[in-house]
Design a protein around this motif. Structure first.
Motif, PDB file in Angstrom:
ATOM      1  N   THR A   1       0.847  -1.180   0.000  1.00 19.68           N
ATOM      2  CA  THR A   1       0.000   0.000   0.000  1.00 19.68           C
ATOM      3  C   THR A   1       0.887   1.235   0.000  1.00 19.68           C
ATOM      4  O   THR A   1       2.023   1.180   0.455  1.00 19.68           O
ATOM      5  CB  THR A   1      -0.923   0.039   1.233  1.00 19.68           C
ATOM      6  OG1 THR A   1      -0.094   0.039   2.387  1.00 19.68           O
ATOM      7  CG2 THR A   1      -1.838  -1.146   1.287  1.00 19.68           C
TER       8      THR A   1
ATOM      9  N   ASP B   1      -3.490   2.112  -4.796  1.00 16.38           N
ATOM     10  CA  ASP B   1      -3.106   0.804  -4.251  1.00 16.38           C
ATOM     11  C   ASP B   1      -3.822  -0.308  -4.986  1.00 16.38           C
ATOM     12  O   ASP B   1      -3.228  -1.304  -5.374  1.00 16.38           O
ATOM     13  CB  ASP B   1      -3.479   0.716  -2.765  1.00 16.38           C
ATOM     14  CG  ASP B   1      -2.564   1.571  -1.913  1.00 16.38           C
ATOM     15  OD1 ASP B   1      -1.509   1.956  -2.427  1.00 16.38           O
ATOM     16  OD2 ASP B   1      -2.929   1.849  -0.769  1.00 16.38           O
TER      17      ASP B   1
ATOM     18  N   GLN C   1       2.676  -2.560  -9.805  1.00 11.34           N
ATOM     19  CA  GLN C   1       2.996  -1.211  -9.302  1.00 11.34           C
ATOM     20  C   GLN C   1       3.544  -0.317 -10.401  1.00 11.34           C
ATOM     21  O   GLN C   1       3.397   0.895 -10.365  1.00 11.34           O
ATOM     22  CB  GLN C   1       4.010  -1.285  -8.166  1.00 11.34           C
ATOM     23  CG  GLN C   1       3.644  -2.215  -7.024  1.00 11.34           C
ATOM     24  CD  GLN C   1       2.493  -1.726  -6.202  1.00 11.34           C
ATOM     25  OE1 GLN C   1       1.820  -0.777  -6.582  1.00 11.34           O
ATOM     26  NE2 GLN C   1       2.231  -2.373  -5.098  1.00 11.34           N
TER      27      GLN C   1
ATOM     28  N   HIS D   1       3.956   4.805  -5.852  1.00 11.48           N
ATOM     29  CA  HIS D   1       4.393   4.537  -4.484  1.00 11.48           C
ATOM     30  C   HIS D   1       5.627   5.339  -4.103  1.00 11.48           C
ATOM     31  O   HIS D   1       5.797   5.728  -2.979  1.00 11.48           O
ATOM     32  CB  HIS D   1       4.780   3.060  -4.366  1.00 11.48           C
ATOM     33  CG  HIS D   1       3.633   2.250  -3.930  1.00 11.48           C
ATOM     34  ND1 HIS D   1       3.739   0.934  -3.619  1.00 11.48           N
ATOM     35  CD2 HIS D   1       2.359   2.582  -3.745  1.00 11.48           C
ATOM     36  CE1 HIS D   1       2.569   0.497  -3.262  1.00 11.48           C
ATOM     37  NE2 HIS D   1       1.720   1.469  -3.339  1.00 11.48           N
TER      38      HIS D   1
END
Lengths: 253, 485
Positions: free
Chosen positions: B274, B340, B348, B372
């Motif tokens: 996350t 997320d 990602q 991220h």
């Protein structure tokens, strides 16, 4: 067409009440920052709705993308996140969004989030998920020639957008003839800019034409310029008579 | 061809590693030989190490055929040390392994005992817990002294070991009683260091394959479970347990890794990440579900899982947040959750943000990084009154175009791209961008001359000539690098 028969008028009103455009007032209107343009649309475009942007020809895709981004930048408050959803194939064909270029257009790149889906179906799933996220300000969905984005799919997107208040701008291919539930459909072409001294290309000029509008605005054509200092559309500054622009203006008038 | 390794039966028939294969065949005609495959051996060792993760989180490889497990603080989960060892031996022996196990206070002592002091445990032999108290333990216990081990147990280089033997020092016991300084002078400082470690005087911890997680929660099943929904329910329980523990510590996790241990030794690993630290069990579970849905090949329980574990590698401080009275969450938080979810689903690398690059080469000046990653955000400062100098979309790599210019080092007049000709009506340039010669060994690289051009239809392009005409390249190529809005 005039509503000659009262029952027909009543039926139309009922159909309007069912459609997503019926409650366009709920999220407010997206103003272009240009009175002449807003007036034709009855104040602006509906927020929390789906709008389609088509390039006039394949080569105008960058102008169409710019128009969609400009609308997205005006859709919410100045810090809200703008999501750009694209697919690998679209990025290969049209190039990837370029941060410094966005910044020069006055579209803050730090507000942007870029999602690249591997294929069309995954892209639509991302689009539908992101339209359900009320934290977003606007979403630019580069669908290209996606066949799956048909009437049903676009209606689903429209309902999601209406629920969350996210303004969705769908970029399609120039020859898309698929029906959709979008609140408006625009055709965008590049317009010759007003050159700067020394024959240098000037500010971004766009030739817009409204093709369809659910709220009942009549189709029209108009040439506008993007003023990146104000992040607003403006009338092209006519320093000298430009034939193409003059043509445009006469059509408008 | 030589014999690399033999099994116990072959050993008892007089075959040994290092023999010629022909000699071995001559002695035992029915010998079965398979080609030596060190890579496959290494993979097997990795797989066994992965499976041993169920006994302790810190497992280290001791190639080519050893594993070192640090069971500090883990033994009580199996009753005692003997319980842990018997479970381990039974499991691996079931898989057809021949083992030698030793327990000791330090890794080096255990290694020496296992390699030089133990007795082979036969493949397929199960050790019942009640036999543990008999004289013949399934392992070398920690209390055994290393004095009777040969000096080879130090694991020194061949010539050092030979030198020790020549000096009449054949057992570790001979060395242990001697003063260390003369030993170091004669046999090298390494001999003394190793000796101290093997004798247990110095304790050097192992470097585990994986860093032990901050928090770990597990469920063990007496019977393997094969139903996916039951696995999910268990995982949800573990996540809730983890969330409660995180809440108690006032912490949150960014990574959550679940490991599903199959009864046949395969380990399935699922992990999610996350953007912001969280301890929201429902959110973590949703992400796990998303992850499972996007698996290329769905979870195959096979004969069932007998252990399910949830690891939270790092717990970072997370303050309690207060929601609004009408339970609205902040828009930024919602966007982070969306990122997320999309990141778990697509990978990602497919959810990105723009970052500023410290370079004047256009493709390096603005690039994207996963959402991220912490970034230096790209500042937006359009020059007031100026038209955009950089394009909206950039091609990577730039697209080669045919250009007609009046003079070879002059501005372009007409160009052809994707089978269409564009007449240039307005241009600005050149904006000369030199290659990063200070980063290259040869100090070279071609200079680019960028032109902002507009064609007769009003479309704006960003072209560049690659190389200076004459001085750098006799016939420079032209490229289209980007499109303006």
């Amino acid at each position: 067409m005039t509503d000659s028969h009262p029952s027909l008028a009543r039926l139309k009103r009922r159909i309007d009440a069912l459609g997503p455009a019926a409650s366009s007032g709920r999220w407010g209107l997206l103003s272009f920052g240009l009175e002449a343009l807003d007036a034709r649309l009855g104040g602006g475009l509906a927020k929390g709705a789906v709008h389609e942007v088509l390039p006039a020809s394949g080569l105008d895709a960058a102008s169409a993308a710019a128009f969609a981004l400009m609308l997205a930048a005006r859709a919410g408050d100045v810090s809200g996140t703008i999501l750009w959803v694209s697919t690998d194939a679209e990025l290969r064909r049209h190039g990837a969004p370029y941060g410094p270029g966005l910044a020069e257009l006055g579209l803050a790149p730090d507000r942007m989030m870029l999602v690249t889906a591997p294929d069309e179906l995954a892209g639509l799933k991302v689009a539908s998920d992101s339209l359900a996220c009320a934290g977003l300000c606007a979403a630019v969905i580069e669908a290209g020639a996606a066949k799956r984005l048909d009437l049903t799919a676009s209606r689903r997107l429209a309902l999601a957008a209406e629920k969350s208040g996210v303004t969705a701008l769908i970029l399609r291919g120039s020859d898309t003839m698929i029906a959709s539930a979008a609140a408006s459909r625009w055709q965008v072409a590049a317009a010759p800019s007003v050159p700067l001294p020394g024959q240098a290309p000037g500010r971004t000029g766009l030739s817009l034409s409204l093709v369809r509008h659910r709220g009942g605005a009549r189709p029209f054509d108009m040439c506008v310029e993007w003023d990146h200092d104000r992040t607003a559309f403006s009338e092209p500054a006519l320093l000298r008579p430009v034939p193409a622009v003059a043509e445009c203006r006469s059509m408008v008038a | 061809m030589r014999v690399m390794a033999v099994d116990e039966v072959a050993l008892s028939l007089g075959l040994a590693p290092g023999m010629m294969l022909a000699d071995a065949r001559a002695r035992v005609p029915e010998v079965q030989a398979v080609p030596h495959d060190p890579e496959a051996d290494a993979h097997l060792l990795e797989a066994i190490a992965e499976d041993c993760d169920r006994y302790t989180p810190s497992v280290a490889l001791d190639p080519p055929d050893g594993l070192i497990l640090d069971i500090t603080g883990c033994a009580h989960l199996w009753g005692d040390e003997a319980g842990l060892v018997s479970a381990l031996v039974a499991r691996l022996a079931d898989g057809g392994m021949t083992l030698r196990v030793a327990l000791a206070e330090t890794p080096d002592k255990a290694r020496a005992l296992a390699r030089h002091g133990g007795e082979l445990l036969r493949a397929g032999r199960r050790i019942a817990p009640d036999r543990l108290n008999e004289a013949r333990l399934p392992y070398v216990p920690a209390s055994v002294s290393v004095d009777h081990l040969p000096v080879a147990a130090l694991g020194l280089a061949e010539e050092r070991t030979t030198a020790l033997k020549r000096a009449g020092l054949t057992l570790l016991g001979d060395l242990a009683s001697r003063p260390r300084v003369p030993l170091a002078a004669r046999f090298g400082p390494e001999a003394v260091t190793r000796l101290a470690r093997v004798l247990g005087e110095e304790d050097v911890r192992i470097t585990p394959r994986r860093t032990p997680p901050a928090l770990s929660f597990a469920r063990r099943f007496a019977e393997p479970v094969a139903r996916t929904d039951f696995v999910l329910t268990t995982l949800a329980d573990l996540v809730r347990e983890g969330a409660a523990e995180l809440a108690r510590r006032g912490a949150g996790g960014r990574d959550f890794a679940s490991r599903l241990f199959r009864s046949d030794g395969t380990v399935h690993a699922l992990s999610i990440g996350t953007g912001q630290a969280t301890r929201d069990a429902d959110l973590v579970m949703r992400l796990f579900q998303e992850r499972i849905e996007t698996l290329a090949d769905p979870l195959d329980p096979g004969f069932g899982y007998d252990l399910i574990r949830l690891d939270i590698p790092v717990a970072e401080p997370l303050a309690v947040t207060q929601t609004d009275l009408d339970r609205n969450t902040a828009p930024a938080r919602e966007v982070a959750l969306l990122a997320d979810r999309l990141g778990v689903r697509l990978g990602q690398g497919r959810v990105r943000r723009f970052a500023a690059g410290d370079s004047h080469i256009p493709e390096c000046a603005g690039f994207t990084v996963p959402a991220h990653a912490p970034v230096l955000p790209l500042a937006s400062h359009p020059t007031p009154g100026e038209p955009p100098m950089r394009p909206l979309r950039l091609f990577d790599p730039p697209q080669i175009v045919d250009v007609i210019a009046e003079v070879p080092d002059g501005p372009p007049r007409r160009f052809r791209w994707r089978r269409q000709t564009h007449d240039i009506t307005a241009f600005e340039g050149p904006e000369r961008i030199a290659a990063e010669w200070w980063k290259r060994k040869d100090g070279g690289g071609l200079t680019r001359d960028y032109y902002r051009v507009e064609d007769s239809q009003g479309r704006r392009f960003w072209l560049f000539r690659h190389g200076l005409y004459g001085s750098e390249k006799p016939n420079p190529d032209w490229y289209l690098h980007g499109l303006f809005g």
